[in-house]
Scaffold this motif. Structure first.
Motif, PDB file in Angstrom:
ATOM      1  N   LEU A 283      -5.156  -9.647  16.250  1.00 34.63           N
ATOM      2  CA  LEU A 283      -5.857  -8.294  16.945  1.00 34.63           C
ATOM      3  C   LEU A 283      -5.846  -7.171  16.177  1.00 34.63           C
ATOM      4  CD1 LEU A 283      -4.629  -9.269  20.666  1.00 34.63           C
ATOM      5  CD2 LEU A 283      -6.896  -9.667  19.649  1.00 34.63           C
ATOM      6  N   LYS A 284      -6.484  -6.415  16.611  1.00 37.16           N
ATOM      7  CA  LYS A 284      -6.470  -5.044  15.735  1.00 37.16           C
ATOM      8  C   LYS A 284      -5.349  -4.413  16.269  1.00 37.16           C
ATOM      9  CE  LYS A 284      -8.953  -0.489  15.488  1.00 37.16           C
ATOM     10  NZ  LYS A 284     -10.398  -0.084  15.656  1.00 37.16           N
ATOM     11  N   GLY A 285      -4.665  -3.799  15.008  1.00 37.78           N
ATOM     12  CA  GLY A 285      -3.400  -3.383  15.055  1.00 37.78           C
ATOM     13  C   GLY A 285      -1.989  -4.175  15.050  1.00 37.78           C
ATOM     14  N   GLN A 286      -2.234  -5.619  14.817  1.00 38.05           N
ATOM     15  CA  GLN A 286      -1.299  -6.435  14.876  1.00 38.05           C
ATOM     16  C   GLN A 286      -0.373  -6.309  13.633  1.00 38.05           C
ATOM     17  OE1 GLN A 286      -2.458 -10.300  15.854  1.00 38.05           O
ATOM     18  NE2 GLN A 286      -0.489 -11.230  15.091  1.00 38.05           N
ATOM     19  N   LEU A 287       0.983  -6.311  13.859  1.00 38.10           N
ATOM     20  CA  LEU A 287       1.465  -6.444  12.566  1.00 38.10           C
ATOM     21  C   LEU A 287       1.442  -7.604  11.663  1.00 38.10           C
ATOM     22  CD1 LEU A 287       3.802  -4.486  11.388  1.00 38.10           C
ATOM     23  CD2 LEU A 287       5.524  -6.032  12.559  1.00 38.10           C
ATOM     24  N   ILE A 288       0.774  -7.554  10.475  1.00 42.00           N
ATOM     25  CA  ILE A 288       0.531  -8.586   9.685  1.00 42.00           C
ATOM     26  C   ILE A 288       1.777  -8.819   8.552  1.00 42.00           C
ATOM     27  CG2 ILE A 288      -1.383  -9.026  10.245  1.00 42.00           C
ATOM     28  CD1 ILE A 288      -2.521  -7.982   7.495  1.00 42.00           C
TER      29      ILE A 288
ATOM     30  N   GLN B  37       0.708  -1.094   0.159  1.00 48.98           N
ATOM     31  CA  GLN B  37      -0.174  -0.184  -0.090  1.00 48.98           C
ATOM     32  C   GLN B  37       0.918   1.175   0.006  1.00 48.98           C
ATOM     33  OE1 GLN B  37      -3.226   0.172   2.694  1.00 48.98           O
ATOM     34  NE2 GLN B  37      -3.047  -1.923   3.006  1.00 48.98           N
ATOM     35  N   HIS B  38       2.166   1.103  -0.132  1.00 48.33           N
ATOM     36  CA  HIS B  38       3.022   2.221  -0.135  1.00 48.33           C
ATOM     37  C   HIS B  38       3.988   2.367  -1.267  1.00 48.33           C
ATOM     38  CE1 HIS B  38       4.177  -1.251   2.328  1.00 48.33           C
ATOM     39  NE2 HIS B  38       5.159  -1.268   1.555  1.00 48.33           N
ATOM     40  N   VAL B  39       4.780   3.329  -1.290  1.00 52.60           N
ATOM     41  CA  VAL B  39       5.721   3.230  -2.311  1.00 52.60           C
ATOM     42  C   VAL B  39       6.990   2.425  -1.816  1.00 52.60           C
ATOM     43  CG1 VAL B  39       7.593   4.718  -3.303  1.00 52.60           C
ATOM     44  CG2 VAL B  39       5.563   5.752  -2.897  1.00 52.60           C
ATOM     45  N   GLY B  40       7.577   1.646  -2.665  1.00 52.76           N
ATOM     46  CA  GLY B  40       8.481   0.724  -2.161  1.00 52.76           C
ATOM     47  C   GLY B  40       8.239  -0.632  -2.231  1.00 52.76           C
ATOM     48  N   ASN B  41       9.092  -1.427  -1.231  1.00 57.64           N
ATOM     49  CA  ASN B  41       9.106  -2.906  -1.565  1.00 57.64           C
ATOM     50  C   ASN B  41       7.656  -3.357  -0.812  1.00 57.64           C
ATOM     51  OD1 ASN B  41      11.597  -2.843  -2.824  1.00 57.64           O
ATOM     52  ND2 ASN B  41      12.477  -2.781  -0.695  1.00 57.64           N
ATOM     53  N   ILE B  42       7.119  -4.294  -1.325  1.00 59.62           N
ATOM     54  CA  ILE B  42       5.952  -4.820  -0.729  1.00 59.62           C
ATOM     55  C   ILE B  42       6.448  -5.662   0.485  1.00 59.62           C
ATOM     56  CG2 ILE B  42       6.619  -7.319  -1.717  1.00 59.62           C
ATOM     57  CD1 ILE B  42       3.284  -7.375  -2.196  1.00 59.62           C
ATOM     58  N   ALA B  43       5.565  -5.341   1.516  1.00 60.63           N
ATOM     59  CA  ALA B  43       5.674  -5.899   2.944  1.00 60.63           C
ATOM     60  C   ALA B  43       5.702  -7.423   2.918  1.00 60.63           C
ATOM     61  CB  ALA B  43       4.607  -5.417   4.071  1.00 60.63           C
ATOM     62  N   LYS B  44       6.465  -8.090   3.748  1.00 63.65           N
ATOM     63  CA  LYS B  44       6.531  -9.649   4.107  1.00 63.65           C
ATOM     64  C   LYS B  44       5.548 -10.016   4.900  1.00 63.65           C
ATOM     65  CE  LYS B  44       9.792 -12.198   5.841  1.00 63.65           C
ATOM     66  NZ  LYS B  44      11.052 -12.297   6.200  1.00 63.65           N
ATOM     67  N   PRO B  45       4.582 -10.845   4.222  1.00 65.06           N
ATOM     68  CA  PRO B  45       3.276 -11.419   5.117  1.00 65.06           C
ATOM     69  C   PRO B  45       3.856 -12.142   6.553  1.00 65.06           C
ATOM     70  CG  PRO B  45       3.033 -11.894   2.855  1.00 65.06           C
ATOM     71  CD  PRO B  45       4.397 -11.438   2.960  1.00 65.06           C
ATOM     72  N   LEU B  46       3.389 -11.933   7.560  1.00 63.42           N
ATOM     73  CA  LEU B  46       3.744 -12.466   8.833  1.00 63.42           C
ATOM     74  C   LEU B  46       2.817 -13.545   9.382  1.00 63.42           C
ATOM     75  CD1 LEU B  46       5.444  -9.543  10.801  1.00 63.42           C
ATOM     76  CD2 LEU B  46       6.414 -11.322   9.782  1.00 63.42           C
ATOM     77  N   VAL B  47       1.744 -13.532   8.809  1.00 65.59           N
ATOM     78  CA  VAL B  47       0.599 -14.459   8.952  1.00 65.59           C
ATOM     79  C   VAL B  47       0.215 -15.283   8.016  1.00 65.59           C
ATOM     80  CG1 VAL B  47      -0.451 -12.879  10.877  1.00 65.59           C
ATOM     81  CG2 VAL B  47      -0.983 -12.754   8.239  1.00 65.59           C
ATOM     82  N   GLN B  48      -0.464 -16.430   8.525  1.00 64.86           N
ATOM     83  CA  GLN B  48      -1.037 -17.428   7.517  1.00 64.86           C
ATOM     84  C   GLN B  48      -2.522 -17.421   7.714  1.00 64.86           C
ATOM     85  OE1 GLN B  48       1.070 -20.759   9.055  1.00 64.86           O
ATOM     86  NE2 GLN B  48       2.571 -20.547   7.528  1.00 64.86           N
ATOM     87  N   ALA B  49      -3.050 -18.238   6.711  1.00 58.32           N
ATOM     88  CA  ALA B  49      -4.627 -18.498   6.848  1.00 58.32           C
ATOM     89  C   ALA B  49      -5.018 -19.227   7.901  1.00 58.32           C
ATOM     90  CB  ALA B  49      -5.073 -19.146   5.548  1.00 58.32           C
ATOM     91  N   GLY B  50      -5.983 -18.852   8.643  1.00 55.79           N
ATOM     92  CA  GLY B  50      -6.337 -19.419  10.003  1.00 55.79           C
ATOM     93  C   GLY B  50      -5.830 -18.771  11.118  1.00 55.79           C
ATOM     94  N   ASP B  51      -4.655 -17.827  11.074  1.00 54.22           N
ATOM     95  CA  ASP B  51      -4.530 -17.035  12.102  1.00 54.22           C
ATOM     96  C   ASP B  51      -5.370 -16.354  12.797  1.00 54.22           C
ATOM     97  OD1 ASP B  51      -2.074 -18.510  11.860  1.00 54.22           O
ATOM     98  OD2 ASP B  51      -0.688 -16.713  11.350  1.00 54.22           O
ATOM     99  N   HIS B  52      -5.419 -16.077  14.295  1.00 54.07           N
ATOM    100  CA  HIS B  52      -6.138 -15.061  14.580  1.00 54.07           C
ATOM    101  C   HIS B  52      -5.349 -13.859  14.912  1.00 54.07           C
ATOM    102  CE1 HIS B  52      -8.722 -12.978  17.643  1.00 54.07           C
ATOM    103  NE2 HIS B  52      -9.623 -13.330  17.043  1.00 54.07           N
TER     104      HIS B  52
END
Lengths: 183, 558, 344, 195
Positions: free
Chosen positions: B57-62, B40-55
């Motif tokens: 919280l609001k504001g959690q780094l994904i 969503q930003h200029v530059g490199n894509i962020a690396k996903p930290l979560v997987q399908a099925g993960d729960h």
């Protein structure tokens, strides 16, 4: 009659001397044109031009031995650029050259690869990694799509994959011009 | 009072701002599903930290920022990640990109947050907080804010807050300034502190008197040297370069960092987000979006990042004849490929469009070089020439005529009596030039690798030749020695190992052949004659190359 | 997918409307023309218009381009009107037809039609005609109330289409040279300028009648300036330079060189300044370039008028400066935003 | 002094070697696609033309005329021009290989360029009665005229690259039309200088 001969030969000797001097003074070493041509060529090193690489082809063009329309990976645009550089007319691809194809990269089917290293030896830009009896793989970023590795493979495990349009390599299209057909 | 400067050109399109400023900013109800893109930003894509099925919280780094220019991505609410995959995003290409699908659990449960007192912290720590909070420029450029706050070589004298909001229809900054002026000012203080700037100038177009008043009131409470400046309403006066010019007289050319000229410019909404991130540890999970155009309730909404556009416009009462949606304003906005795409950090405005609201332009006539475009171009370019070159695909010429100084503001297309989609031509030319540059870099790299390989082969050949020579010499000596002893069976032990290896190779090839036969490669049978011809062609070529290569390789020896 | 991209809004202005305004701006001049020289000019304008539209349509068809939008853009009409205004109204009908057809077909459509032509089509037409048919191109109608005999409109029509004059009349009796031409011829015969100007063909500003027509074009030009169809650079630079050059020569030798005001209001100076040079397609786009272009045109106009072989210099000066336009544009590119002080 | 000005105006504009005398069309059409090449060709031709004019004058008046060998003028002029062209070619090849390549065959062809031979022949025509300086100046004027129209023409041709020229007129055809219209425009200079 004699005076005419004398006058003409006098002129000839004088001019000959001047030119001889100029020939020494303005001697050109090497041919800087080759590098300029080489810079236009796409460096796929595929040999489709029938020269063993881009530089030899550039040398041949500079020497006037090769036509400018022998590089399919460069496309028509490449021919146009060469034509502009050399001040010659644009020349479409001849019947004996392949038609330009969409840009592709080689892909090794890793289940089939027997690790024979033949493709590694064929690759002109060292874009294949692997060792004998080890599975090989292609460094996609370095692959020029020259197809030279396809034929040597004894088990036909290398295929050419057209590079797909992704969000990162997407290009804006030529605008549709409502009144006149696009060129 | 600050003296104001002028920039060249500019246009006065109808503003249509009143429609969406009638009601205060409302909070959008929780959608059934969020789709959060990782880029969503200029530059490199962020690396996903979560997987399908993960729960989450609001504001959690994904999404973790990757190398250099990049920013973080967070879960906008608490819930379950159901999918990490490619989905259509808000991009002109309409192509899919990597997204996380989040189904909210309805609790909207925050992770533990902790704010900091920036005055007690180090600059680098504050910037790290911003980076991990995913704070990017909210004016539309979405450049990671932490990088813009890094102290550079040059002293930054002036920090500029951009509240001009010159694009028609968009009012999100206006409403934010009216309602949350104090947070903006506090954010500005943090930025001023980080940049060690002397003064803060806030530029607001003079068609927003309420915002100017609110900001002036908030600025009085600050100890910093802040002046709120009303700037003339003139599109594109809200472009960073144009606003810097108007407020300070400094012109920042394309490709030059504004900090090199002693100024740095941020959007007002970015300032507010920076304040929330630093003071409360709140990452960027929502933003104010103007929803306007062909809707019954044009208004500003606080929307969670990832909310589908269709939900947003439905909430604002989209009218039935709407046929498409625009993200951003009518001058520079992006037509959305689908209503299903989600709100991203760059989405300052969603305009529901109908043929009545934005009638299609009449067919483009040829350019008559009337230079109205040149008169309004804020970058002082000659758009008619750029068009001429882009049309003829003369990209080199276009670049010579400063194509890359074009900010794509659309003023030229707006005034063009021939209704030529000028900006489209510039976008086309720019992306072609970029593609060519990429190709060129790749070609240069390939050349280097090719030449290196040639060298290596040459070297190996030489080494082999030397070794062979040495061995021959040794063999000759041995022979000589053997001849002295004069015994016959010297040849057999030499050939035996050769036969052995030969047999091994044979076995391997046989094995491979069997394997190959077993898998039945698809591409050797049922070939079209054309394909066969191509293969034969490649073979012939290779043979010739080998021949050429071998002759060339041999020639220097002779 | 249709091309739906930003910006999504645009001003309602069109090429057609711009050209129409230019045509409107020509009307005061044309009205005065009719008042002073009779309605024959209306015949040439009509002929030229019809030829222009027919040629335009034919060329568009041949080039496989849509016909309707280009016929409606009024640019062919403008070319036709300008050409009709630059040639003698009593010229035979085929002259204007040939001229118009040539300029639309060759000078405009061979280059790709509207927006692509490097030369001003109307001036190409004029130059071709004056070079090919110099006799027909120099018989101008005598202003009304000046000649011994005057042709009625019917007689004019008859002459234009059949070449037959009423019994006993010669062409010389109803036509004359232009004031510029007269002046040049008389100066050649070593008459002093102030003496020549007392002849009845001349009036207080320049030529009798034609000076008022020039004022008409000036009024139309001011309307174009006011409505921002043309920028002030071209007319100001042209008229300014013409005044300056003519003024210098006049001050140096008044008996040989007439006053600058004469040059302003004679020939096609006003028409050129506001309608011909200002053709955006064939003039430079930069402000500096416009100045150079118009000043060069003025200088050449003056030289051709005073020393050259042709009665008026506007057409050739325009064409000569048209040749220079690409280079003028290339070398007068303004500095772009943010790149002004550098490399000083 | 004014005589020199008249010679210059006459040579550059009124009797322009390319557009009025219609000489030297070969490089005019051949090397005018790119502005840079046109400038290079113009400069090369200008150099040859000026030098050729001066040298031809000297040869004619101090070598051929005294020995009554004026019938050799064409032959000797060609020889001199050929030598100057050779010299220029070597220099260009050294100084700018790209320009050398772009000029291609047209560079050695300056030798047979009718403008380059035409101007010396004009100079030694009896009616002109030019002195050496005036001959040089006349040669230079013609060279300037050649370069000028060459550059202007290249400017227009570069712009026409983007024009929607009908298919069959693309390239040389529209260039010929343009050259014709330029020639038409140059007729406007007629009568400016009496020669």
């Amino acid at each position: 009659m004699l005076s005419a001969l004398l006058v003409m030969s006098g002129i000839a000797i004088l001019l000959g001397a001047v030119l001889g001097f100029a020939a020494i003074k303005f001697r050109v070493e090497g041919n800087p044109l080759v590098d300029k041509i080489d810079a236009i060529l796409p460096q796929t090193q595929c040999g489709q031009c029938s020269y063993p690489g881009c530089k030899p082809y550039a040398t041949a063009i500079a020497a006037g031995e090769a036509d400018i329309n022998r590089c399919p990976p460069g496309g028509e645009e490449g021919i146009q650029k060469l034509a502009d550089l050399l001040g010659v007319e644009f020349k479409p691809f001849g019947a004996d050259t392949n038609a330009p194809k969409p840009k592709s990269v080689a892909l090794i089917d890793e289940n089939t690869c027997i690790g024979c290293t033949l493709c590694i030896q064929a690759c002109p830009v060292d874009a294949i990694v692997g060792a004998a009896k080890q599975m090989h793989t292609i460094i996609t970023a370095e692959c020029t799509g020259c197809e030279l590795c396809v034929a040597p493979c004894p088990v036909d495990c290398i295929s050419m994959v057209v590079i797909e349009e992704k969000i990162t390599n997407w290009k804006w299209k030529y605008p549709i011009y409502a009144l006149t057909p696009a060129q | 009072m600050t003296t104001l400067f002028k920039f060249h050109g500019g246009v006065h399109p109808p503003t249509h701002k009143a429609e969406s400023t009638r009601t205060p900013i409302a909070r959008m109800p929780m959608p059934a599903k969020l789709v959060i893109p990782f880029h969503q930003h200029v530059g490199n894509i962020a690396k996903p930290l979560v997987q399908a099925g993960d729960h989450v919280l609001k504001g959690q780094l994904i999404g973790l920022p990757e190398d250099g220019i990049s920013s973080a991505i967070h879960a906008s609410t608490s819930g379950t990640i159901t999918e990490i995959g490619m989905q259509v995003v808000a991009h002109a290409s309409g192509l899919p990109d990597l997204c996380a699908t989040l189904v909210p659990d309805g609790k909207d449960e925050w992770i533990t947050r902790s704010g900091m007192d920036f005055r007690e912290s180090k600059n680098a720590d504050v910037r790290q907080v911003l980076r991990l909070a995913g704070v990017v420029g909210l004016g539309g450029a979405v450049f990671p804010s932490d990088l813009k706050l890094r102290p550079g070589k040059h002293k930054v004298n002036t920090l500029i807050l951009n509240g001009a909001e010159c694009e028609p229809y968009i009012t999100c900054d206006d409403m934010l300034m009216r309602e949350r002026a104090d947070e903006i000012i506090k954010g500005a203080e943090i930025m001023r502190w980080a940049l060690e700037a002397d003064e803060i100038l806030v530029g607001i177009e003079d068609n927003k008197p309420e915002a100017i008043a609110a900001m002036r009131l908030a600025a009085q409470a600050s100890s910093d040297n802040i002046s709120i400046v009303a700037v003339p309403t003139l599109y594109p006066g809200g472009g960073a370069k144009q606003l810097i010019r108007v407020l300070t007289g400094i012109e920042v050319a394309a490709g030059v960092r504004s900090t090199d000229k002693g100024v740095q410019c941020f959007n007002v909404a970015t300032a507010q987000t920076i304040y929330r991130a630093v003071r409360f540890g709140e990452p960027l999970v929502s933003r104010i979006v103007t929803v306007t155009g062909n809707v019954s309730n044009a208004q500003n909404l606080e929307v969670l990042i990832g909310t589908p556009v269709s939900d947003v416009v439905a909430y604002a009462g989209v009218l039935p004849d709407t046929d498409s949606y625009i993200m951003g304003g009518p001058m520079m906005g992006l037509p959305l490929p689908a209503a299903s795409v989600s709100i991203v950090k760059a989405a300052n405005c969603i305009i529901a469009s109908s043929p009545k609201l934005f009638p299609p332009a009449p067919p483009a006539m040829p350019c008559i070089r009337c230079t109205r475009c040149a008169e309004v171009c804020p970058a002082e370019l000659q758009p008619q020439d750029l068009y001429w070159f882009a049309k003829a695909r003369e990209f080199g010429k276009a670049q010579e005529f400063s194509l890359f100084d074009c900010i794509e503001c659309g003023a030229c297309s707006y005034v063009c009596p021939s209704h030529i989609p000028l900006v489209q031509y510039y976008r086309f030319a720019k992306s072609e030039i970029w593609a060519r540059e990429t190709e060129k870099t790749a070609a240069d790299a390939a050349r280097v690798r090719f030449e290196f390989r040639e060298q290596r082969i040459e070297r190996e050949k030489q080494e082999k030749a030397e070794k062979l020579a040495a061995r021959e010499k040794a063999a000759a000596e041995a022979k000589l020695a053997a001849a002295k002893i004069a015994s016959a069976p010297a040849a057999t032990p030499v050939s035996a190992p050769v036969d052995e290896t030969q047999a091994k190779i044979q076995a391997a090839i046989e094995h491979a052949r069997q394997q190959a036969a077993a898998i039945k490669p698809k591409n050797t049978e049922q070939l079209t004659p054309q394909q066969q011809a191509e293969i034969a062609d490649i073979e012939a070529r290779r043979a010739r190359i080998h021949e050429l290569a071998s002759t060339e390789a041999e020639s220097p020896k002779e | 997918m249709s091309a739906f991209f930003s910006p999504f809004i645009s001003k309602p202005d069109t090429v057609s409307a711009i050209m129409l305004k230019v045509l409107l701006a020509l009307l005061p001049g044309i009205a005065l023309y009719v008042w002073y020289f009779g309605p024959a000019i209306l015949v040439s304008i009509t002929l030229a218009s019809l030829t222009a539209l027919a040629t335009e349509a034919a060329m568009l068809k041949l080039r496989k381009r849509p016909v309707a939008p280009f016929l409606k853009d009024n640019s062919a009409l403008l070319t036709a009107w300008l050409l009709a205004l630059s040639i003698p109204p009593l010229a035979p009908w085929w002259l204007i037809v040939v001229g118009t057809a040539f300029c639309i077909a060759v000078a405009k459509h061979l280059y790709g039609g509207l927006g692509n032509n490097p030369f001003n089509p109307a001036m190409v037409g004029y130059a071709v005609l004056i070079v090919s048919f110099p006799v027909q191109m120099t018989h101008w109608v005598t202003p009304l109330g000046m000649g011994a005999t005057e042709l009625s409109f019917v007689q004019q029509l008859q002459y234009i289409f059949s070449g037959i004059l009423p019994g006993g009349l010669t062409l010389d009796a109803v036509t004359m040279a232009t004031p510029l031409d007269t002046l040049k011829t008389q100066l050649h015969l070593a008459h002093p300028a102030n003496e020549i100007l007392t002849q009845p063909i001349f009036s207080s500003l320049a030529g009798h009648g034609s000076e008022v027509v020039a004022i008409g074009f000036l009024i139309g030009g001011l309307y174009l300036l006011a409505s921002k169809i043309i920028s002030w650079h071209l007319p100001v630079a042209f008229l300014g330079t013409l005044f300056l050059v003519a003024g210098i020569f006049h001050l140096a030798d008044p008996s040989h060189y007439v006053a600058p005001v004469f040059h302003w209001f004679s020939g096609a100076a006003m028409l050129g300044a506001f309608f011909i040079l200002t053709d955006p397609i064939t003039s430079p786009t930069t402000h500096k370039g416009k100045f150079i272009f118009a000043a060069g045109a003025a200088l050449l106009t003056y030289l051709i008028r005073v020393y050259g072989a042709f009665p008026d210099g506007i057409a050739f000066a325009t064409l000569l400066m048209n040749i220079c336009v690409p280079l003028i544009d290339a070398y007068t590119q303004p500095k772009v935003f943010g790149k002004k002080e550098k490399k000083a | 002094m004014s005589e020199y000005l008249m010679i210059l105006i006459g040579a550059v504009l009124v009797n322009n070697i390319v557009l009025v005398k219609i000489l030297g069309l070969c490089p005019f059409m051949g090397v005018s696609k790119k502005l840079e090449a046109a400038i290079g060709m113009g400069a090369a031709t200008a150099f040859v033309l000026t030098l050729g004019s001066g040298a031809s004058y000297l040869i004619y008046h101090y070598l051929l005329a005294p020995y009554e060998l004026t019938y050799l003028k064409t032959l000797s002029f060609i020889v001199v021009i050929a030598a100057i062209v050779q010299f220029t070619e070597m220099y260009v090849k050294k100084a700018s290989p790209a320009l050398y390549q772009v000029l291609g065959i047209y560079l050695p062809l300056i030798t047979t360029n009718c403008a380059v031979l035409g101007v010396p022949l004009l100079i030694v025509q009896n009616e002109l009665q030019y002195t050496f300086l005036k001959s040089l100046w006349f040669g230079f004027g013609n060279a300037l005229g050649f370069t000028l129209v060459m550059v202007l023409f290249a400017g227009i041709r570069e712009r026409l690259e983007g024009a929607d020229v009908p298919g069959i007129f693309k390239g040389s055809a529209i260039a010929m039309v343009t050259a014709g219209l330029m020639s038409l425009a140059f007729m406007g200079f007629a009568g400016l200088v009496k020669l």
